[in-house]
Each structure stands twice: as C-alpha cells, then as structure tokens.
Design a protein around this motif. Sequence first.
Motif, short mmCIF file in Angstrom:
data_model
loop_
_atom_site.label_atom_id
_atom_site.label_comp_id
_atom_site.label_asym_id
_atom_site.label_seq_id
_atom_site.Cartn_x
_atom_site.Cartn_y
_atom_site.Cartn_z
N UNK A 151 -2.77 10.48 0.95
CA UNK A 151 -2.40 9.66 -0.20
C UNK A 151 -0.93 9.93 -0.52
N UNK A 152 -0.24 8.88 -0.92
CA UNK A 152 1.17 8.98 -1.28
C UNK A 152 1.30 8.58 -2.75
N UNK A 185 5.06 13.13 13.40
CA UNK A 185 4.18 13.72 12.39
C UNK A 185 3.65 12.68 11.42
N UNK A 186 4.43 11.60 11.23
CA UNK A 186 4.04 10.59 10.24
C UNK A 186 4.47 9.22 10.73
N UNK A 187 3.58 8.24 10.59
CA UNK A 187 3.90 6.86 10.90
C UNK A 187 3.14 5.98 9.92
N UNK A 188 3.87 5.31 9.05
CA UNK A 188 3.26 4.44 8.04
C UNK A 188 3.93 3.08 8.14
N UNK A 189 3.18 2.10 8.66
CA UNK A 189 3.74 0.75 8.78
C UNK A 189 3.09 -0.23 7.80
N UNK A 190 2.14 0.26 6.99
CA UNK A 190 1.46 -0.53 5.97
C UNK A 190 0.61 -1.66 6.57
N UNK A 226 -6.11 5.12 5.09
CA UNK A 226 -7.47 5.48 5.54
C UNK A 226 -7.50 6.12 6.92
N UNK A 227 -6.47 5.94 7.74
CA UNK A 227 -6.47 6.53 9.08
C UNK A 227 -6.39 8.04 9.02
N UNK A 263 -3.40 0.81 1.46
CA UNK A 263 -3.59 -0.03 0.29
C UNK A 263 -3.41 0.81 -0.97
N UNK A 264 -3.26 0.14 -2.10
CA UNK A 264 -3.19 0.84 -3.37
C UNK A 264 -4.59 1.35 -3.72
N UNK A 265 -4.66 2.51 -4.30
CA UNK A 265 -5.95 3.17 -4.55
C UNK A 265 -6.85 2.34 -5.45
#
Length: 300
Positions: A53-54, A26-31, A48-49, A36-38
Amino acid sequence: MTILRWSLLAAVFGTAMGASAEPQRRLSVDFDQGQHMKAKGSNTIVDPRSNLTFNATTDKGTKAADRPQVVSTGCFTPPSCLRISMDPSAQGAAKNKIMYSFWSHYKPLPGGEQGRMQIGDKGTTRISFAMKLDQRYDTPPHQMIHFQVFQPKMAGRPSKVKNANPGGPILSLRTVPLSRRKDKSPDVQEFIIAVRNPQAENLYYFDQRDKGVLYRGKVRKGEWNRFSFVLQSADQRGTMQGRIGFWQDGQKQFDRPVQWGFNPATYAVSPKLGVELGSYRSADAKGHQTVYFDDVTIDR
C-alpha cells in the motif's frame, strides 16, 4: 571536480560493491495491474500483486476537490496512471502536501533490508518515472516539489553543527516559481534538479547560481516526460558525496559526482532515505496544479 578525483570516486564505488552489486528491480508500479484506491475518498493506493500500500502524506490546509485518483485518460502507458491535484491553499496554511512514499525510509520493503537506501552506503539506486503537468497547471508563486529523495531528521538527537537545517529533500525535482521564470510561455513550465548539503541548504535564483542546483530544464504542459536518475553515495572523509546522473526522455543531461545529503555522524538526521512523488508546495492562494505519474520503477 577533476577527472582524477572522479576516477578515484569510481574506483571506491567499484571496489566496494563488486560485480555482484548490479541493481535489481525492486519496484514497478504502472497503475495498469489492478492498482486502485483503497476506498472511495481514500488517498491510499493498493497494489494487489504485491500487497503493498502507498499512503499519501497530506498536510493540514491542503485543499483538493479532486482527490488523488488512479485514472484512465491520457496516460503515459494506457490504460491507467495516477492523478494528483491541488486547489488554492486554505487560509492560514503555510504549505500544502500530497506526497506518496513509493520507497520508504522505515517501512518493510520488497526484498527486505537489502533494498533500503542509506546515505553513504556506496550502493547504486536507479529511479525512473513518467510525469505530466496538466495543460492548466498554474506556475506556483513559491516552492513546488514533485519528486524527492528524502532524508528524515532525528528528533531529540543533538547535532554537532549549530544553526543548520539538515535533511529534508536532499535531491528533488522542483518547478521554477513565477518570479524566477525565464521562458514566459504559458505552455511551458521550467524546472530544476537540486540537492541539499551543508553548503547548499536554500534556493534563491533557481538556477546554477544557487549552489544546490545541478540542472535547469523545461517541459511542455500536457505532454509526458520520462525522468531517470542513477544515484550513489559514499562517505568521503565525513562528506556525503557520490554520483548523480539525470536523463530526460532518454537524453543524458548530466552524470557527475556531487555532494548531496548530510552525514548522520555530524547532523541529527537518519541514514535511511525515502523516495516520494506528488505535490509539495508553499502556500498558494490562487493556484491550481494537477500532475500525473506513471511507470514508477526503482532498482536497487
């Protein structure tokens, strides 16, 4: 718990969920994919994918000269990872918090409500992330949480049990405070995996003498570790109970049925759960703590 009881619990989960219930990514965030920071000075991470927003929850009195940042040095899987730092607390602050909700208990989720974590729903959730404590990480004098599964309280809703403090971090990874350390090496930081339930609301020893502590381990500062969890929860005659499995760097540390969380039918809590990473500590007048996160995944 006996083998028989564990087998019965396994049968409950298997029958209820069926073969089609294999968790989906459901979620994959590898940075590394443009996260990026807003904006300059912002604590909000933009992906952006997915257009997600976190947002960081930051408590008043939290001081951090180095704001949360996606950085490109010393990461688990280069080029990028998330850095979170804390400086000594502002005078009068009771606690400090910079925690990112990577899986919300109330906001829309990727894939919709099917991915929502709910206490007692018998679903399987897999959570994995890499974490590194900076080499100059100061052992906190009191509480410090870097990972939590969070069960919110329900304001204004009556509880059937008086003098209880339900909800909050019903599963957490916490560093062992200075006064409870056994390994005194400045290069090592001890930690615990702990739950909260009606019989385990507080910590004192920060080891298995506390009812909520499932495991106590250690990490070396400046080195990456990968932490993975497999979670299930079912209502067993009013008690919220289910499987918790924990792996550190691919090595299974435990995998067993555990009482964790609070029943919303009895306590003033929400059935919906969130997953958060960051730093959440009691006030620390002198300490500096920097922690890095990478490769966050959630299967549900």
